[in-house]
Structure formats: C-alpha cells, structure tokens
Design a protein around this motif. Structure first.
Motif, PDB file in Angstrom:
ATOM      1  N   LEU A   1       0.821  -1.210   0.000  1.00 26.26           N
ATOM      2  CA  LEU A   1       0.000   0.000   0.000  1.00 26.26           C
ATOM      3  C   LEU A   1       0.854   1.260   0.000  1.00 26.26           C
ATOM      4  O   LEU A   1       0.375   2.348  -0.351  1.00 26.26           O
ATOM      5  CB  LEU A   1      -0.926   0.005   1.230  1.00 26.26           C
ATOM      6  N   LEU A   2       2.123   1.113   0.383  1.00 24.20           N
ATOM      7  CA  LEU A   2       3.036   2.259   0.424  1.00 24.20           C
ATOM      8  C   LEU A   2       3.750   2.480  -0.908  1.00 24.20           C
ATOM      9  O   LEU A   2       4.506   3.449  -1.045  1.00 24.20           O
ATOM     10  CB  LEU A   2       4.083   2.042   1.523  1.00 24.20           C
ATOM     11  N   ASP A   3       3.534   1.603  -1.885  1.00 23.34           N
ATOM     12  CA  ASP A   3       4.258   1.714  -3.153  1.00 23.34           C
ATOM     13  C   ASP A   3       4.092   3.072  -3.834  1.00 23.34           C
ATOM     14  O   ASP A   3       5.051   3.575  -4.446  1.00 23.34           O
ATOM     15  CB  ASP A   3       3.812   0.594  -4.109  1.00 23.34           C
ATOM     16  N   PRO A   4       2.914   3.708  -3.772  1.00 22.96           N
ATOM     17  CA  PRO A   4       2.789   5.012  -4.447  1.00 22.96           C
ATOM     18  C   PRO A   4       3.613   6.127  -3.811  1.00 22.96           C
ATOM     19  O   PRO A   4       3.812   7.173  -4.430  1.00 22.96           O
ATOM     20  CB  PRO A   4       1.285   5.318  -4.338  1.00 22.96           C
ATOM     21  N   VAL A   5       4.085   5.920  -2.580  1.00 21.99           N
ATOM     22  CA  VAL A   5       4.860   6.956  -1.901  1.00 21.99           C
ATOM     23  C   VAL A   5       6.288   6.942  -2.442  1.00 21.99           C
ATOM     24  O   VAL A   5       7.043   5.996  -2.211  1.00 21.99           O
ATOM     25  CB  VAL A   5       4.873   6.739  -0.372  1.00 21.99           C
ATOM     26  N   ARG A   6       6.652   7.964  -3.183  1.00 25.15           N
ATOM     27  CA  ARG A   6       7.982   8.051  -3.785  1.00 25.15           C
ATOM     28  C   ARG A   6       8.637   9.363  -3.369  1.00 25.15           C
ATOM     29  O   ARG A   6       8.077  10.446  -3.535  1.00 25.15           O
ATOM     30  CB  ARG A   6       7.899   8.010  -5.315  1.00 25.15           C
ATOM     31  N   LEU A   7       9.830   9.253  -2.793  1.00 30.57           N
ATOM     32  CA  LEU A   7      10.624  10.428  -2.454  1.00 30.57           C
ATOM     33  C   LEU A   7      11.820  10.506  -3.395  1.00 30.57           C
ATOM     34  O   LEU A   7      12.189   9.517  -4.036  1.00 30.57           O
ATOM     35  CB  LEU A   7      11.081  10.366  -0.992  1.00 30.57           C
ATOM     36  N   HIS A   8      12.439  11.673  -3.452  1.00 33.91           N
ATOM     37  CA  HIS A   8      13.516  11.907  -4.402  1.00 33.91           C
ATOM     38  C   HIS A   8      14.720  12.517  -3.696  1.00 33.91           C
ATOM     39  O   HIS A   8      14.613  13.053  -2.580  1.00 33.91           O
ATOM     40  CB  HIS A   8      13.034  12.829  -5.531  1.00 33.91           C
ATOM     41  N   GLN A   9      15.878  12.403  -4.362  1.00 31.31           N
ATOM     42  CA  GLN A   9      17.085  13.013  -3.829  1.00 31.31           C
ATOM     43  C   GLN A   9      16.801  14.471  -3.482  1.00 31.31           C
ATOM     44  O   GLN A   9      16.232  15.213  -4.271  1.00 31.31           O
ATOM     45  CB  GLN A   9      18.206  12.953  -4.875  1.00 31.31           C
ATOM     46  N   GLY A  10      17.213  14.846  -2.276  1.00 31.77           N
ATOM     47  CA  GLY A  10      16.983  16.207  -1.809  1.00 31.77           C
ATOM     48  C   GLY A  10      15.807  16.329  -0.872  1.00 31.77           C
ATOM     49  O   GLY A  10      15.739  17.272  -0.078  1.00 31.77           O
TER      50      GLY A  10
ATOM     51  N   HIS B   1      11.761   1.382   2.441  1.00 26.17           N
ATOM     52  CA  HIS B   1      10.810   0.801   1.490  1.00 26.17           C
ATOM     53  C   HIS B   1      11.127   1.047   0.024  1.00 26.17           C
ATOM     54  O   HIS B   1      10.680   0.293  -0.840  1.00 26.17           O
ATOM     55  CB  HIS B   1       9.396   1.331   1.781  1.00 26.17           C
ATOM     56  N   GLN B   2      11.879   2.072  -0.309  1.00 19.24           N
ATOM     57  CA  GLN B   2      12.058   2.460  -1.702  1.00 19.24           C
ATOM     58  C   GLN B   2      13.464   2.089  -2.165  1.00 19.24           C
ATOM     59  O   GLN B   2      14.441   2.674  -1.728  1.00 19.24           O
ATOM     60  CB  GLN B   2      11.838   3.968  -1.835  1.00 19.24           C
ATOM     61  N   ARG B   3      13.556   1.132  -3.060  1.00 23.20           N
ATOM     62  CA  ARG B   3      14.865   0.767  -3.603  1.00 23.20           C
ATOM     63  C   ARG B   3      15.415   1.938  -4.412  1.00 23.20           C
ATOM     64  O   ARG B   3      14.808   2.366  -5.390  1.00 23.20           O
ATOM     65  CB  ARG B   3      14.739  -0.465  -4.489  1.00 23.20           C
TER      66      ARG B   3
END
Length: 395
Positions: free
Chosen positions: A169-178, A189-191
């Motif tokens: 259910l957390l797959d849509p949560v995407r963070l980015h460098q910075g 959670h995010q490879r």
C-alpha cells in the motif's frame, strides 16, 4: 501439543535442544545455499544480461527465468529462518542475552556488508558503491528484532503480518534526492541510490520493512519447534501453512487482485505466460513474491522434518550449518575467479569479461558445487567441535 510460553522460557531456559530439529532447519539452509550459488554465478558470468524486475516474460531467456524463480526462494527462507533461529537462541538464553546477541550479530553483519562485501565489486562498477544487500538487511532487521522480542507474541505476529501484507500500500509513496526523509525512506521501502560524501553511493537493494515482517513471522513460529512440541504436529502445522500461502498466492495472482504488477497472457506461448505469472517484484519483495517462496519454505521444512536423520537431510544440514561462512567464501571465490578470467582472456564486452551463454553458467555451477561445499562442511564441523570459541557462533 505442549507449547512453552515466552514467560516460561525466560524463567526456565532449556539448554537441551534436540539435534533432529536443528538438522531440519540446517538442511533447508543447505538448500538455500545451493540455489544461491546458481544465482550468484549468473551475476558473475552474465553480468551484462539485463534482469528487469519483474522479468519481462516476452523477452527473457526461459532458462534464466526458471533459475531466477528458483533463486527467489533464497532470501525469504533465509530471513524467516533467521527469525526462527533467534527464537531458538532465546529458548536457552534470557531475553536480555538474546537481545544483546541479536544486536551484536546485527552490527557485525552490517559491517561485513559495508567493509568487505561492497569493496569486492568496486573493481567492476564504475563508481564506488556500498551495496546494502541481504546481509545488511539481515543485520539491521536483527537489531530491530532485538528491541521487539519483549513484545507479546500476538503483537509480534500482528506487526509481522501488517508489514508483509500491507507494505505494498506504500508503493505510491515516492521520495527523491533532496527530500528531507529520502535516505530514511530508501532504507525502509524504496529501492534507490543515496548519494554519499566523497563520490560514494549507497544502493538500498533490500529495503527493510517487508523483510522485518518476514523475520518477525519466522520468530513467531518458534513455539512449534520447542522441545516439548511433537514432530508430527509440527509437520502438520508447517504443511498447512505452506499450502495455505501457496493457495493464497494463486488466488490473488490469478485475478491480479493485489500485491504486485499484473501478469498477462503471452500469445502463442504457454511457457512465457507461466513466466509472467511467476515473475514478481523482489526489491522490495511484494506480498505475491513472499507468499509462494515462504510457503515453499514451510513445505521444505516439513519434508526435512519428516526425513530427519536420512543421509540426504544430514548432508544438507552439514552444508547449511555454516551459512555465513559459505556466503562470504563463495562470493570471495567468485570475485577471484572473475578477475582471473578477466586478466587471462581480457574483456569480452567493453571493460568486462562474460561468457556467451547461460549454458556456461550451468557448467560452472556443476563444477563448483563440491569445491565450495567441502570448505563449508569443514567450517561447520569446526563450529560443532569448538564451541569454546565464542566468535565462531556468529558465522
């Protein structure tokens, strides 16, 4: 069936663990080691073969897809057995001793991954990278488990199920460098790749949230293996658990209900349709990746219990009694063999050496099983013979 509670174990630790039960666990570890070697040989000699995740059923080499699916059982089974082993360690130790051991071993594993295993690949990858792989993940999960073992068993089971079943259910949560929490989220959670000072990188290959859930659930089945538990009942529990997980996987996967990217029918190719059905996301492991692999692990454990003390199980148990030694030994030897081949024959594609077909990987696999098994068996017997050497138990 008599089952000891956590409180009973803490008050009266049992130092007489049956050899037969340990043999079945080590035998399953031995199977994992054998499958792992095949996958790591592919990574060594077919380093440039693209391996998307999940596998593209339309283009992937069928033999490679089948081998990859077999190797998919390694990490889930090994992490679950680590949780089970942590429980069994606690049978003969107080909660404080168990937590201390888990924390120390976890820190050691993380250090091995960063200081030894990652540099093994720096002669191959263009930029120095800390590969935070399964050993790092195991170590960090063991440290977290050390803080969770005092929770009531129902709470540990509930947390494990939430992490394993709900993390997609957390797959849509995407963070980015910075982003402020990007490094933390990449570890959880995010490879992804984390930029470090001095040009170094850290690649979070095994984000820990689902793996912590797997370790907690492995820990939760520990009471089935208490000394007073009957073997026949334990086998029934494991068989029902394994079949239930596989049926759950087939049901969810057949209707693309939840837990991974959809599969599809490949026109005029039943084999590639099956490959699509069995191609699940490993990084991080989806629910549908974990259901058949852990279910298969439960069935393997039940069969090794049934065949306890047979030549096959005893041989596998010796092979699987020193899993950390095997892991470090075989990766080191594969790096040595790779660089020897690169120096002798030179690069075959750009700056790397690689064989020209998967058949060569299988040939190397058959040739190296026994040479890699013999040192591992020697070290396993050394561990059994020299229990007075405390550091050996960490391997």
């Amino acid at each position: 069936m008599a089952i000891m509670t956590d409180q009973t174990r803490a008050a009266a630790p049992d130092r007489d663990i049956p050899r037969r039960r340990l043999e079945s666990i080590d035998a399953v570890r031995g199977i994992v080691m054998i499958l792992m070697l095949l996958d790591h040989l592919r990574e060594t000699w077919l380093v440039l073969v693209p391996m998307p995740d999940p596998v593209d059923a339309n283009t992937v080499m069928p033999a490679l897809a089948i081998a990859r699916f077999a190797a998919s059982f390694c990490a889930p089974i090994f992490v679950a057995l680590t949780g089970l082993s942590a429980y069994l360690f606690g049978v003969s130790h107080t909660p404080r001793e168990t937590a201390a051991f888990l924390a120390k071993r976890g820190l050691l594993l993380m250090a091995i991954d960063v200081l030894y295993l990652s540099p093994l690949y720096w002669g191959v990858v263009p930029q120095p990278t800390f590969w935070l792989q399964v050993i790092w993940c195991l170590g960090l999960c063991m440290i977290l488990l050390a803080g969770l073992i005092r929770l009531p068993r129902p709470a540990r089971i509930a947390l494990g199920l939430v992490l394993v079943c709900g993390h997609n259910l957390l797959d849509p949560v995407r963070l980015h460098q910075g982003d402020t929490l990007f490094p933390v989220w990449a570890l959880l959670h995010q490879r992804d790749v984390i930029a470090l000072p001095f040009g170094f990188l850290a690649r979070t290959t095994y984000p820990i949230l689902p793996w912590l859930g797997v370790m907690l659930l492995g820990h939760a089945i520990g009471p089935w293996f208490d000394r007073m538990a009957e073997s026949a009942q334990r086998r029934r529990y494991l068989t029902r658990l394994g079949i239930g997980m596989i049926v759950g996987f087939i049901t969810l996967r057949a209707f693309n209900l939840y837990g991974d990217a959809p599969w599809h029918v490949v026109e005029n190719s039943p084999l590639r349709t099956v490959i699509s059905f069995l191609s699940m996301t490993k990084y991080p492991p989806s629910l549908l990746f974990l259901l058949p692999t852990l279910g298969g692990g439960a069935l393997l454990l039940a069969q090794c219990e049934r065949l306890a003390s047979s030549r096959l199980v005893s041989g596998l148990a010796v092979f699987g009694a020193a899993p950390m030694f095997f892991y470090l030994f075989h990766l080191t030897m594969l790096r040595i063999l790779y660089h020897a081949a690169l120096a002798w024959w030179g690069p075959t594609d750009g700056a790397v050496f690689m064989v020209d077909g998967y058949a060569w990987v299988l040939i190397w696999y058959v040739a190296l099983i026994i040479p890699f098994a013999l040192p591992t068996m020697w070290f396993a017997r050394l561990k059994q013979r020299r229990r007075d050497i405390a550091w050996l138990r960490f391997f």
